[in-house]
Motif scaffolding. Structure first.
Motif, short mmCIF file in Angstrom:
data_model
loop_
_atom_site.label_atom_id
_atom_site.label_comp_id
_atom_site.label_asym_id
_atom_site.label_seq_id
_atom_site.Cartn_x
_atom_site.Cartn_y
_atom_site.Cartn_z
N VAL A 1 0.84 -1.20 0.00
CA VAL A 1 0.00 0.00 0.00
C VAL A 1 0.87 1.25 0.00
N ALA A 2 1.92 1.23 0.82
CA ALA A 2 2.81 2.39 0.89
C ALA A 2 3.51 2.62 -0.44
N GLU A 3 3.92 1.53 -1.08
CA GLU A 3 4.62 1.66 -2.36
C GLU A 3 3.71 2.15 -3.48
N SER A 4 2.40 1.92 -3.33
CA SER A 4 1.46 2.33 -4.38
C SER A 4 0.98 3.77 -4.24
N GLU A 5 1.40 4.46 -3.20
CA GLU A 5 0.89 5.79 -2.93
C GLU A 5 1.15 6.77 -4.07
N PRO A 6 2.34 6.82 -4.65
CA PRO A 6 2.55 7.77 -5.76
C PRO A 6 1.61 7.50 -6.94
N ALA A 7 1.39 6.23 -7.26
CA ALA A 7 0.49 5.89 -8.36
C ALA A 7 -0.94 6.31 -8.04
N LEU A 8 -1.36 6.15 -6.79
CA LEU A 8 -2.71 6.56 -6.39
C LEU A 8 -2.89 8.07 -6.54
N ARG A 9 -1.88 8.83 -6.17
CA ARG A 9 -1.99 10.29 -6.27
C ARG A 9 -2.07 10.71 -7.75
N ASP A 10 -1.35 9.99 -8.60
CA ASP A 10 -1.43 10.29 -10.03
C ASP A 10 -2.83 9.98 -10.57
N LEU A 11 -3.42 8.87 -10.12
CA LEU A 11 -4.76 8.51 -10.56
C LEU A 11 -5.78 9.54 -10.10
N TRP A 12 -5.60 10.05 -8.89
CA TRP A 12 -6.52 11.08 -8.40
C TRP A 12 -6.41 12.35 -9.25
N LYS A 13 -5.18 12.74 -9.57
CA LYS A 13 -4.99 13.95 -10.37
C LYS A 13 -5.63 13.78 -11.75
N GLU A 14 -5.46 12.58 -12.34
CA GLU A 14 -6.06 12.33 -13.65
C GLU A 14 -7.58 12.43 -13.58
N PHE A 15 -8.17 11.89 -12.51
CA PHE A 15 -9.63 11.99 -12.37
C PHE A 15 -10.07 13.44 -12.18
N ALA A 16 -9.37 14.15 -11.31
CA ALA A 16 -9.76 15.53 -11.02
C ALA A 16 -9.68 16.41 -12.28
N ASP A 17 -8.76 16.07 -13.18
CA ASP A 17 -8.58 16.86 -14.40
C ASP A 17 -9.38 16.33 -15.58
N ALA A 18 -10.03 15.19 -15.42
CA ALA A 18 -10.72 14.54 -16.54
C ALA A 18 -11.89 15.38 -17.05
N LYS A 19 -12.04 15.40 -18.36
CA LYS A 19 -13.16 16.12 -18.97
C LYS A 19 -14.41 15.26 -18.90
N ALA A 20 -15.49 15.84 -18.44
CA ALA A 20 -16.76 15.12 -18.32
C ALA A 20 -17.33 14.85 -19.71
N PHE A 21 -17.58 13.59 -20.00
CA PHE A 21 -18.08 13.25 -21.34
C PHE A 21 -19.52 13.70 -21.56
N TRP A 22 -20.22 14.01 -20.47
CA TRP A 22 -21.62 14.39 -20.60
C TRP A 22 -21.81 15.90 -20.76
N SER A 23 -20.79 16.71 -20.58
CA SER A 23 -20.93 18.16 -20.67
C SER A 23 -21.12 18.58 -22.11
N LYS A 24 -22.21 19.29 -22.38
CA LYS A 24 -22.50 19.78 -23.72
C LYS A 24 -22.83 21.27 -23.65
N PRO A 25 -22.28 22.05 -24.56
CA PRO A 25 -22.48 23.51 -24.52
C PRO A 25 -23.93 23.94 -24.58
N ASP A 26 -24.77 23.15 -25.27
CA ASP A 26 -26.14 23.59 -25.46
C ASP A 26 -27.08 23.10 -24.38
N ARG A 27 -26.50 22.63 -23.28
CA ARG A 27 -27.35 22.16 -22.19
C ARG A 27 -27.10 22.96 -20.94
N GLU A 28 -28.14 23.00 -20.10
CA GLU A 28 -27.97 23.62 -18.79
C GLU A 28 -27.51 22.54 -17.83
N GLY A 29 -26.63 22.93 -16.90
CA GLY A 29 -25.95 21.98 -16.09
C GLY A 29 -26.52 21.25 -15.03
#
Length: 535
Positions: free
Chosen positions: A507-535
């Motif tokens: 678990v300790a050794e996997s911590e850097p990879a987990l933080r990278d996965l979190w950053k990727e999720f936080a930065d991920a573009k939502a596939f459902w977001s569309k300009p012509d829709r209200e949020g």
């Protein structure tokens, strides 16, 4: 007698019963008081055909020829969607016991069969059934429903002489709402024990002919059309969840494949997530009952899954790595083997609890009441409100909002990820799981490629966090290992410490990879977001 070619949609419910209860069910008031005329009994001999490489089975299509008196009736059946009662079928008279594909007039049926020729077809198994039929009427006037109740006793035979018994009641809707099938089944359950059985005779016949066992089934892709209403989407999602669970019931009862109970639990989590997603559209009392039953059943399956994970994913890697003696000369492998034996004993007892839950009256009652509630659109039983009025709006207009809300909760749960505790990361994992299920429910409404990529990335992060939870769960399980009064072997505590320590380091050794996965999720573009829709 002339049998005309027929194409319709068969809507039925199958109930497995004990052979000794069949007479009691045939004469119970739920049937006898509603049926007119005498019961009709006949012998049905049906032979099922497929190619040597099972191309029809691969498409979930069945082809049979049934002897009806002195005539033969050929039937093609399509595949039902997960959790759905209905399936398309086409019937045509044929000259003899062999299939005659030229008799099929429906292009849809021919498309299902594909390019298969008669020469490729071979008989796989035969069902020999003594069927007693009653037609009952439920309700009165224009709202009345008619149901054909078939009491089937007999067997399925393979060409090599192997056979399995059949004892079931089939409820087929002739006219009215599918909800009455569940209502009648609930009344029959008061007369004798019974269980819902989603497996067709064809599915059981294939297993007999091929010498296979029941297979694990993962959740299928749900298809929603853009014009599907909110209540239409709710019904299809709930049916798919319960269908996924039922599809894994048989393999779970056997208990030889750990994936069976896992998929049942996944189906229950998906169901609970769907209920929470649509909570504002469901009456409070219905919601409380549904969630309560799902929690009960999930709790009954949980210990078996926990011990399966401990044995296969936590203990086994350690066991494989330690094939040497410790400093005192005693083989450490013996200590780990003793720990594994104690864990397997606890897992076996947990599976006894699983089987007891699935075979319980409460389980069957839940499934039947749930089915009746969905088919009768039970969510309509509430005062008109802002939320209930939206039940008839297109779900496409709502999906963006629901997905955005789930994503917002997940990002909030993961804020300050690096400093989150084990418990907080578990809460994040739950939030991610709910987001993933919602994305899977609605993905057909969006472009497939970005939706698929988003769900795959989400699943990878969720799985990585899941290992943290498994290690935490293992600590609890090891503390509970002998709380039933059994005595531990002398080396078990040391083996337990080694297992926990081994994975804590991982678990300790996997911590850097987990933080990278979190950053990727936080930065991920939502596939459902569309300009012509209200949020």
């Amino acid at each position: 007698m002339v049998v005309e070619a027929e194409s319709n949609r068969e809507t039925e419910l199958k109930l497995a019963v004990r052979a000794e209860d069949m007479a009691k069910l045939r004469s119970c008031p739920a049937v006898a008081s509603r049926a007119k005329g005498k019961a009709g009994t006949k012998t049905l001999e049906s032979t099922y055909y497929d190619t040597a490489d099972r191309r029809l089975a691969g498409r979930l299509v069945t082809l049979r020829v049934r002897k009806v008196g002195n005539q033969y009736l050929q039937t093609v059946k399509g595949a039902p969607e997960s959790g759905e009662l209905g399936r398309a079928e086409w019937e045509h008279p044929v000259a003899g016991p062999a299939p005659d594909l030229s008799a099929i007039e429906s292009q849809e049926a021919l498309d299902l069969l594909g390019s298969i020729s008669v020469a490729e077809l071979q008989p796989l198994f035969t069902t020999l059934i003594q069927r007693t039929v009653r037609v009952v009427t439920m309700g009165e006037g224009e709202s009345a429903s008619r149901i054909e109740v078939a009491f089937d006793s007999g067997e399925i035979r393979s060409p090599d002489g192997a056979s399995i018994p059949v004892s079931e009641v089939e409820l087929e809707l002739l006219e009215g709402s599918a909800a009455v099938l569940y209502d009648l089944a609930l009344e029959l359950a008061q007369a004798a024990p019974l269980r819902l059985d989603p497996r067709t005779k064809a599915e059981r016949g294939y297993a007999l002919a091929d010498g296979t066992v029941d297979k694990v089934v993962k959740a299928g892709k749900l298809e929603l059309d853009p014009d599907t209403t909110v209540e239409g989407a709710l019904a299809r999602i709930l049916r798919s969840c319960i269908g996924h669970m039922l599809a894994n019931e048989a393999v779970t009862l056997v208990g030889e494949d750990a994936e069976g109970v896992h998929q049942m639990r996944v189906a229950l989590r998906r169901l609970r997530s769907a209920l929470a997603l649509f909570k504002h559209f469901i009456p409070a009392d219905s919601y409380a009952w549904l969630v309560g039953e799902v929690k009960w059943l999930g709790g009954s399956l949980g210990p078996a899954r926990d011990w399966d994970v401990f044995l296969a994913e936590l203990l086994e890697p350690v066991k494989d790595s330690f094939h040497r003696a410790d400093g005192h000369g005693k083989p450490l492998q013996e200590d780990i083997d003793a720990l594994a034996a104690a864990a397997r004993a606890r897992r076996d007892r947990a599976y006894e609890g699983v089987r007891a839950a699935i075979r319980s009256e409460r389980y069957t009652t839940f499934l039947l009441k749930f089915g009746a509630w969905v088919e009768s659109r039970g969510w309509r039983d509430q005062p008109v409100s802002e939320h209930s009025a939206r039940l008839f709006d297109p779900v496409e207009d709502l999906a963006d909002h629901l997905l955005s809300r789930r994503a917002k909760k997940a990002r909030r749960a993961g804020h300050g990820f690096a400093s989150l505790s084990v418990t907080e990361r578990h809460e994040l994992r739950i939030a991610l799981k709910k987001l993933r299920y919602a994305a899977e429910f609605f993905r057909s409404l969006y472009d497939d490629k970005p939706a698929r990529r988003y769900i795959q990335d989400l699943s990878a992060f969720q799985d990585a966090l899941g290992h943290l939870n498994d290690v935490a769960t293992a600590t609890r399980l090891l503390h509970e290992l002998h709380d039933d009064g059994s005595r531990p072997e002398p080396g078990e505590p040391r083996a337990a410490g080694i297992v926990i320590g081994w994975h804590a380091r991982g678990v300790a050794e996997s911590e850097p990879a987990l933080r990278d996965l979190w950053k990727e999720f936080a930065d991920a573009k939502a596939f459902w977001s569309k300009p012509d829709r209200e949020g």
